[in-house]
Design an enzyme around this catalytic site. Structure first.
Site, short mmCIF file in Angstrom:
data_model
loop_
_atom_site.label_atom_id
_atom_site.label_comp_id
_atom_site.label_asym_id
_atom_site.label_seq_id
_atom_site.Cartn_x
_atom_site.Cartn_y
_atom_site.Cartn_z
N GLY A 35 0.82 -1.20 0.00
CA GLY A 35 0.00 0.00 0.00
C GLY A 35 0.85 1.25 0.00
O GLY A 35 1.89 1.31 0.68
N GLY A 54 -0.64 4.61 0.17
CA GLY A 54 -1.32 5.81 0.63
C GLY A 54 -0.46 6.52 1.65
O GLY A 54 0.76 6.29 1.74
N LEU A 55 -1.06 7.39 2.44
CA LEU A 55 -0.26 8.14 3.41
C LEU A 55 0.47 7.23 4.38
O LEU A 55 1.65 7.45 4.69
CB LEU A 55 -1.15 9.12 4.16
CG LEU A 55 -1.57 10.37 3.38
CD1 LEU A 55 -2.50 11.23 4.22
CD2 LEU A 55 -0.36 11.17 2.95
N GLY A 96 1.28 3.91 4.01
CA GLY A 96 2.28 3.09 3.35
C GLY A 96 3.46 3.88 2.82
O GLY A 96 4.63 3.49 3.00
N ARG A 143 -19.63 13.11 12.69
CA ARG A 143 -20.24 12.65 11.46
C ARG A 143 -21.42 11.71 11.68
O ARG A 143 -22.43 11.79 10.98
CB ARG A 143 -19.18 11.95 10.60
CG ARG A 143 -18.15 12.92 10.07
CD ARG A 143 -17.01 12.24 9.35
NE ARG A 143 -16.11 13.24 8.79
CZ ARG A 143 -14.98 12.93 8.16
NH1 ARG A 143 -14.62 11.68 8.02
NH2 ARG A 143 -14.21 13.89 7.66
N GLU A 167 -5.71 2.99 8.01
CA GLU A 167 -7.08 2.50 8.06
C GLU A 167 -7.14 0.97 8.08
O GLU A 167 -8.18 0.40 8.43
CB GLU A 167 -7.87 3.03 6.86
CG GLU A 167 -9.36 2.82 6.95
CD GLU A 167 -10.13 3.36 5.76
OE1 GLU A 167 -11.37 3.17 5.71
OE2 GLU A 167 -9.51 3.97 4.86
#
Length: 647
Positions: free
Chosen positions: A41, A43-44, A46, A338, A433
């Site tokens: 991964g 993303g931020l 990884g 949320r 995540e």
């Protein structure tokens, strides 16, 4: 059988991380060169982990399913990243960020991990500024902040509506530096399809080259999973279509416990569904709730006129508008968390006040702010978001209020990890995540980017050293070992099984049907009968899938239908586990809202006596009921109470 040991250090909360770093083993610079780490991964989480581990001198192999690491889904994050810098001098602090995060998650996250997250948040901002991330600044030069849901202070740093993109470019630059230096080797267009264990420890992966279709073996001393969440189980979500839960599911089937799978976040400010052919949803940043006000008409006559096109939202007088978040939650107003905002919008739409043709939308209106500060103020803060909304809907949000409705966004559940971010499989780590550790039942806005970068830059590089310090004298992993042979054979078996079906129905048909089941019964509102029905229908749909799915062409080529089919097969299993977890958790907390368990005014009704734990599921084999383990949650440093956003 693996046991749950959170490895939370002793001592005062504010000293745990410092003491832990001082007590764990380290690897000397010369020995780091002997060790290999796989990061799955980019993303931020990884990218930051791979860049940092490469900078430290480890030999890193990093994998992404896209053609470039910079195309990871982190790039889609818009609103900002939290940190406790207190630049606004509004009484923010590390403790306040910690408490807001615990409270926002409805007291279902591990206290020590959340405090550490808040503690390192300030380092993230310094790191990103040093990398050149163009955060917004005030006139005097300080970095600007704005407010986000679940907090009464301004602690969210941002770069217009492109914060995720700018942060990922910073991490991507750091990653490329290490690729150029030779400490990191990047494998784009490679998808992890199996985890390889040798003597019970994570020692490598089997990946498919998505261009050629060939299966490839990669060995290492440790494996780091940074593959994001499983929100696309619902088909329609704010996630990129490539996002999937298959890598985490492979690890679960090899012995990594899966924690809190039922905790999925509903984001309140999504552009509503507009047709049956839609393949994903578009998020409008939570930052818009700083200056936008959410409302529906007070009169059903006005609702009817708007639906019929006889009345515009801008034409509804102020006195005929119900600003329902401000009415219900005066202390926080439009900036409630949320899950709270989403349920409030659903309640108004269920009562018949939804303002689009489907009845599933509410207004997000900027007229008040435009009257006070002018259009240029809005353009300077949210201009690209307004442009995006206009391109998608063909409506001018400067003149007419936006239409929004809740949608699946983020998954708080994930692989169970201890304080070191290690799963129940030795040598397998999960970050961002992909793990469960920091958000409990609901993630506060602007905390996903914070967790991903905290794990990658400032936590994993320390904790993985404690494990690798014991692997210095081990020989390099032999990718020709029987364990790799067996893992590759298993992958080839799954691929062959997909093609052997030779059915007539495309993959998307099954994915859409699964998504409707999940949204209807395991979505914003759940109940016992619905969850039992969901499990029954998922199992029936899975059976139909394996009888009639159609995957064209062959394995040994670029074949996205095959990729989707393998992922959707896993989504059936993930969805079933989510429903099972939701069924056993007979309480409401955060995004997990059981209609049988709510307060008289419609808020979550927790059962702290029976459910103050992390549910960690252990795989027992295909077709066999998984076993649930419990990690008790203790709160020694914050008061457990009913979440109150009213005063």
């Amino acid at each position: 059988m693996a046991e749950l040991n959170s490895k939370v250090p002793d001592g005062p909360l504010e000293e745990k991380w410092t003491r832990h770093k001082a007590s764990i083993r380290v690897v000397s610079p010369g020995n780091k060169k002997k060790l290999e780490i796989i990061v799955v991964g980019t993303g931020l989480a990884g990218s930051s982990a791979a860049a940092t581990l490469g900078e430290l001198g480890y030999n890193v192999k990093v994998f992404c399913i896209s053609d470039s690491p910079r195309r990871a889904h982190s790039i889609a994050a818009q609103g900002g990243i939290n940190a406790a810098k207190n630049y606004q001098n509004d009484n923010d602090s590390v403790y306040r960020l910690f408490y807001d995060t615990i409270k926002g998650g409805d007291y279902r996250s591990r206290e020590a991990n959340v405090y550490r997250l808040a503690e390192v948040s300030n380092q993230i901002i310094d790191q990103c500024v040093a990398q050149g991330v163009p955060f917004a600044r005030e006139y005097g030069g300080l970095l600007a902040n704005r407010s986000f849901g679940g907090a009464q202070v301004s602690r969210t740093f941002y770069a217009k509506g492109q914060t995720g993109q700018q942060l990922l470019l910073g991490a991507y630059g750091a990653l490329n530096r290490q690729i150029h230096a030779g400490t990191v080797k990047c494998y784009p267009r490679h998808e992890m399809l199996e985890l390889v264990l040798i003597n019970g420890e994570a020692k490598g992966i089997i990946a498919r080259n998505l261009i050629t279709g060939g299966l490839e073996r990669f060995g290492a001393n440790a494996v780091v999973l940074a593959t994001g969440g499983y929100g696309n189980t619902y088909f329609l979500s704010t996630n990129a279509m490539n996002c999937n839960g298959s890598a985490a599911w492979r690890c679960y089937q090899k012995g990594a416990f899966f924690a809190n799978p039922c905790f999925a976040q509903i984001h309140p400010t999504c552009i509503p569904v507009h047709g049956d052919q839609q393949s994903k949803l578009t998020l409008m940043s939570e930052s818009l709730r700083n200056d936008g006000r959410i409302w529906v008409p007070k009169s059903l006559d006005d609702v009817k006129a708007i639906r019929e096109g006889k009345l515009k939202g801008s034409e509804v007088p102020e006195g005929r508008r119900d600003y329902f978040l401000e009415r219900r939650y005066p202390a926080f107003g439009n900036l409630v968390p949320r899950d709270v905002a989403s349920r409030a919008a659903k309640e108004r739409c269920d009562a018949g006040y939804g303002i689009n043709s489907t009845g599933l939308a509410v207004f997000l209106d900027f007229n008040t702010t435009i009257e006070q500060h002018g259009v240029d103020y809005i353009k300077s803060r949210y201009g690209n978001l307004f442009q995006m909304y206009r391109k998608i809907t063909d409506q001018d949000p400067y003149k007419e209020p936006m239409m929004i409705y809740p949608a699946i966004h983020y998954t708080m559940g994930g692989l169970w990890v201890d304080y070191d971010l290690e799963t129940t499989i030795p040598g397998l780590y999960a970050i961002g995540e992909a793990n469960f550790s920091d958000h409990g039942g609901n993630r506060l806005g602007a905390s996903a980017l914070m967790q991903g970068l905290a794990d990658g830059y400032f936590i994993l590089p320390y904790t993985i050293g404690d494990y690798l310090a014991g692997k210095i004298m081990e020989p390099h992993t032999d990718i020709n070992s029987p364990e790799f042979d067996e893992a590759e054979k298993a992958v080839q078996g799954r691929i062959g099984k997909i093609f052997d079906v030779a059915g007539k129905t495309p993959v998307d048909y099954f994915h859409k049907k699964l998504g409707k089941i999940m949204w209807e019964y395991v979505g914003m509102e759940r109940n016992e009968a619905g969850l039992e029905k969901a499990i029954e229908e998922i199992r029936a749909l899975r059976t139909e899938f394996w009888k009639d799915v159609r995957v064209p062409d062959s394995q040994y080529e670029f074949n996205q239908e095959m990729e989707k089919a393998l992922r959707v097969a896993d989504f059936f299993d993930i969805g079933e586990l989510m429903a099972m977890d939701a069924l056993q958790r007979r309480e409401s907390c955060g995004g997990h809202f059981r209609s049988e368990m709510q307060t008289p005014d419609g808020e979550t009704l927790r059962d702290d006596k029976h459910y103050m734990y992390v549910s960690a599921w252990e795989y027992k084999g295909q077709g066999v009921e998984p076993e649930m383990h419990k990690e008790p949650l203790e709160f020694k440093y914050c008061k457990v109470a009913e979440r109150n956003y009213k005063d």
